[in-house]
Write a protein that holds these residues in place. Structure first.
Motif, short mmCIF file in Angstrom:
data_model
loop_
_atom_site.label_atom_id
_atom_site.label_comp_id
_atom_site.label_asym_id
_atom_site.label_seq_id
_atom_site.Cartn_x
_atom_site.Cartn_y
_atom_site.Cartn_z
N LEU A 225 50.41 42.42 44.94
CA LEU A 225 49.42 42.79 43.94
C LEU A 225 48.07 42.88 44.62
N CYS A 226 47.50 44.08 44.62
CA CYS A 226 46.30 44.35 45.40
C CYS A 226 45.17 44.83 44.47
N GLY A 227 43.94 44.64 44.93
CA GLY A 227 42.85 45.25 44.19
C GLY A 227 41.57 44.45 44.21
N VAL A 302 50.37 34.12 45.87
CA VAL A 302 49.95 33.60 47.18
C VAL A 302 48.98 34.61 47.77
N SER A 303 47.77 34.16 48.06
CA SER A 303 46.78 35.04 48.67
C SER A 303 47.09 35.21 50.15
N MET A 304 47.17 36.46 50.59
CA MET A 304 47.50 36.73 51.98
C MET A 304 46.33 36.46 52.93
N THR A 305 45.14 36.16 52.36
CA THR A 305 43.96 35.91 53.19
C THR A 305 43.45 34.49 53.02
N GLN A 306 44.26 33.59 52.45
CA GLN A 306 43.75 32.26 52.14
C GLN A 306 43.55 31.39 53.37
N THR A 307 44.02 31.82 54.55
CA THR A 307 43.74 31.09 55.79
C THR A 307 42.86 31.92 56.72
N TYR A 308 42.08 32.84 56.13
CA TYR A 308 41.28 33.73 56.98
C TYR A 308 40.32 32.94 57.88
N ARG A 309 39.69 31.92 57.36
CA ARG A 309 38.68 31.20 58.14
C ARG A 309 39.28 30.51 59.36
N ASP A 310 40.55 30.12 59.25
CA ASP A 310 41.23 29.56 60.42
C ASP A 310 41.51 30.65 61.46
N ALA A 311 41.81 31.86 60.98
CA ALA A 311 42.09 32.97 61.90
C ALA A 311 40.83 33.47 62.58
N ASP A 312 39.69 33.30 61.93
CA ASP A 312 38.42 33.82 62.46
C ASP A 312 37.38 32.70 62.43
N PRO A 313 37.41 31.79 63.40
CA PRO A 313 36.47 30.66 63.38
C PRO A 313 35.02 31.09 63.50
N TRP A 339 24.42 41.51 45.69
CA TRP A 339 25.32 40.36 45.46
C TRP A 339 26.35 40.34 46.59
N LYS A 340 26.68 39.15 47.04
CA LYS A 340 27.63 39.01 48.15
C LYS A 340 28.70 38.00 47.76
N GLY A 341 29.95 38.33 48.01
CA GLY A 341 31.02 37.40 47.71
C GLY A 341 32.38 38.05 47.91
N THR A 342 33.44 37.31 47.63
CA THR A 342 34.82 37.79 47.80
C THR A 342 35.41 38.16 46.45
N LEU A 343 35.84 39.42 46.33
CA LEU A 343 36.41 39.95 45.10
C LEU A 343 37.75 40.63 45.32
N ASP A 344 38.08 40.94 46.56
CA ASP A 344 39.22 41.81 46.88
C ASP A 344 40.35 40.99 47.50
N TYR A 345 41.57 41.21 47.00
CA TYR A 345 42.70 40.38 47.41
C TYR A 345 43.97 41.20 47.58
N ILE A 346 44.85 40.66 48.42
CA ILE A 346 46.24 41.11 48.50
C ILE A 346 47.09 39.86 48.23
N PHE A 347 47.76 39.85 47.09
CA PHE A 347 48.59 38.72 46.70
C PHE A 347 50.06 39.07 46.92
#
Length: 399
Positions: A225-227, A302-313, A339-347
């Motif tokens: 589920l993307c968007g 399950v968010s496919m980017t929920q460990t992004y910060r670990d992948a990109d220190p 405005w800045k923030g996270t709105l886009d996901y791939i679940f």
């Protein structure tokens, strides 16, 4: 020319158990809000150069970024207008597509588009979804007309030397209601999308789909589920979808609220009616707690980017941005404008409709986000054509 962004290895997301030993099929999936040209207003991007907001500048950049730089195998695009300009470039790059306009009765405007590499996938079934036509989300005095839509697409994997598609994926593309206070509306739309995706998958695997013989399907097809969900990780919608606990503040966020009328709202109550009735009498069909319970009767996202910060220190994190210190491992931003923030996901959604074996899924890589210094004071700029950034993951299916 878009700045080249690396694909960063991802570790320790899922699955919990050991993966199968057979070779995996790997694909890339993207979600990207393109910023519709019909929505570009100078006052919304006061920092941007005039040239960077023009369609003649932006669309060649978008085409190049999608078809030549990132080259996703599947991409879910939002705020797509100027489709006729995009079509020949998509075809030349080997993509097929389905498009859904946001308002079919309105001339012009924007919509959603899913593209896929035709050499890799074959369209099995497709359904549009109009949220305002759902009994749960239709316009009422408390629930405004939103105009939001979604796409549901089943893609079969084209096997070498055969047209059979026993393995496939189901992809949804959506853009949820944008108003910041509208967490309840986004939650209802999410439930409608989940229900539609579940029914869509049942049709595919049962053989009631118009386009496919279910006897070829040997395994449960995964759902992605993307968007643009118009919700940050610290908004209430995100933890509800992931079955995470909510804070008291988030629980309050999802309560339906009365508000002054706005353009595009349905008619006001009859003359002489103050409108100060209980919310349920305003055709509000489902209390928030019941809505959450219905959503969580399904498996969690399950968010496919929920460990992004670990992948990109080296990812830039400013704790002052919308409570980003509480976002876990999600990126600090996928939208970078005033405005800045996270709105886009791939679940990924582990929803099963049969006793067929589930296809194990894993995330291998995630697309690097640019450094803040490449984005300030905001997007669009000479290197990025939208106010959003493309989000892309490389996944592995073991089947």
């Amino acid at each position: 020319m878009s700045i080249k962004r690396r694909m960063l290895p991802v570790k320790d997301l899922f699955p919990a158990g050991p993966l199968p030993t057979q070779p995996a099929r790997t694909w890339t999936i993207m979600t990207y809000n393109l910023l519709a040209q019909c929505l570009v207003r100078r006052e919304l991007f006061p920092y941007a150069k005039k040239e960077d907001l023009k369609v003649k500048t932006r669309y060649p950049m978008l085409i190049d970024e999608i078809t030549r730089v990132h080259k996703p195998d599947i991409a879910c695009l939002q705020e797509v207008d100027c489709l006729e300009e995009l079509k020949p470039h998509l075809a030349d790059a080997g993509y097929d597509h389905v498009f859904l306009k946001r308002n079919m009765e309105k001339e012009g405007g924007h919509g959603l588009c899913i593209i896929w590499k035709s050499a890799m996938f074959k369209k099995i079934d497709y359904r549009p979804l109009v949220y305002d036509e759902s009994p749960l989300t239709h316009p009422t005095p408390i629930n405004p007309f939103t105009g939001n839509v979604a796409q549901l697409l089943a893609l079969g994997v084209v096997q070498p030397h055969t047209a059979r598609c026993s393995l496939g994926v189901i992809v949804t593309n959506t853009h949820l209601f944008w108003r910041p206070e509208a967490n309840y509306e986004r939650l209802r739309q999410s439930y409608v999308l989940m229900s539609a995706a579940a029914e869509f998958k049942r049709a595919i695997l049962s053989g009631s789909s118009e386009f496919h013989d279910s006897t070829e399907i040997k395994d449960e097809w995964p759902i992605f589920l993307c968007g643009d969900f118009n919700a940050c990780p610290n908004d209430a919608v995100y933890p509800v979808l992931l079955h995470a606990p909510m804070t008291p503040e988030q629980e309050q966020m999802i309560q339906p609220v009365q508000r002054p009328p706005r353009d595009g709202d349905p008619p006001a109550p009859e003359s002489g009616d103050s409108g100060a009735r209980p919310l349920e009498s305003l055709d509000n069909p489902l209390p928030a707690a019941q809505l959450v319970a219905k959503i969580q009767s399904f498996p969690p996202f399950v968010s496919m980017t929920q460990t992004y910060r670990d992948a990109d220190p080296n990812h830039s994190i400013n704790p002052g941005w919308q409570g980003a210190e509480r976002w876990g491992g999600e990126p600090t931003f996928t939208c970078f404008a005033v405005w800045k923030g996270t709105l886009d996901y791939i679940f990924w959604w582990d929803f099963a409709v049969s006793d067929k074996p589930q296809v194990p899924v894993n995330v291998l890589k995630v697309l690097e986000l640019p450094k803040v210094e490449e984005l300030v004071p905001g997007l669009p700029n000479k290197n990025f054509a939208s106010d959003h950034l493309a989000v892309m993951v490389e996944i592995a299916l073991y089947a």
